[in-house]
Design an enzyme around this catalytic site. Sequence first.
Site, PDB file in Angstrom:
ATOM      1  CD  GLU A   1     108.079  68.850  76.690  1.00  0.00           C
ATOM      2  OE1 GLU A   1     108.938  67.940  76.606  1.00  0.00           O
ATOM      3  OE2 GLU A   1     107.330  69.143  75.755  1.00  0.00           O
ATOM      4  CG  ASP A   2     112.063  66.530  75.505  1.00  0.00           C
ATOM      5  OD1 ASP A   2     111.180  67.415  75.432  1.00  0.00           O
ATOM      6  OD2 ASP A   2     112.201  65.660  74.626  1.00  0.00           O
TER       7      ASP A   2
ATOM      8  CG  ASP B   1     112.108  73.644  68.970  1.00  0.00           C
ATOM      9  OD1 ASP B   1     112.932  74.556  68.838  1.00  0.00           O
ATOM     10  OD2 ASP B   1     111.768  72.910  68.025  1.00  0.00           O
TER      11      ASP B   1
ATOM     12  CG  PHE C   1     117.296  67.994  65.710  1.00  0.00           C
ATOM     13  CD1 PHE C   1     116.020  68.510  65.855  1.00  0.00           C
ATOM     14  CD2 PHE C   1     117.506  66.653  65.997  1.00  0.00           C
ATOM     15  CE1 PHE C   1     114.965  67.715  66.275  1.00  0.00           C
ATOM     16  CE2 PHE C   1     116.446  65.843  66.414  1.00  0.00           C
ATOM     17  CZ  PHE C   1     115.181  66.377  66.550  1.00  0.00           C
TER      18      PHE C   1
ATOM     19  NE  ARG D   1     112.394  58.394  72.524  1.00  0.00           N
ATOM     20  CZ  ARG D   1     111.721  59.533  72.348  1.00  0.00           C
ATOM     21  NH1 ARG D   1     112.045  60.606  73.023  1.00  0.00           N
ATOM     22  NH2 ARG D   1     110.731  59.616  71.473  1.00  0.00           N
TER      23      ARG D   1
END
Length: 177
Positions: free
Chosen positions: A97-98, A101, A150, A163
Amino acid sequence: MENDIERVLLSRKEIDDQVVKIGKQISQDYAGTEPVFVGVLKGCFMFMADLMRNITIDCSVDFMAVSSYQGTNSTGAVNINKDLSRDIGGKHVIIVEDILDSGVTLNYLKSYLSVREPASIKIVTLLDKPARRKAEIYADYHCFEVPDAFVVGYGLDYNEKYRNLPYIGILKPEIYS
Ligand code: IMP
Ligand code: MG
């Protein structure tokens, strides 16, 4: 694009160094097994490409696409937009996963895949943002812990943009407020 970034949180060099370390660690831990790396699209694409170059054992790669996010706030709902192309029964699965959160996405995905009876499921995430965790879920491997801001770049987006930045940056709040 660069004007929308408040500051660079993680440089390309910092990311590279850490990805090499995590790749080595996973290669050691999974020696003798043939794990399946399951990338969660789209955010994983850059991290996974670099991570896989540092995996030195036999393995395979597959992808899923899920959506749970619009803008900067999780909706809590997870949709499976693309499922795995091969069976994972009896295999060692490593979800890539990136960012972890709230944990809602990975929590859902982990139980969704468990039903197929893999030998094990672990999670590797580039970023871990523990301040916002809602679900009881942990990353088995993470490259960096990040503050509650963020972030975009290196695969991570805001409304599909940024991205392609080669580093991780904090997005200026005025962009999404
Ligand atoms: P979770 O379900 O709340 O853990 O969210 C997981 C997904 O939300 C990630 O795979 C990202 O796509 C997205 N996300 C969460 N935080 C950020 C961020 O700071 N920047 C970009 N995307 C994020
Ligand atoms: Mg996203």
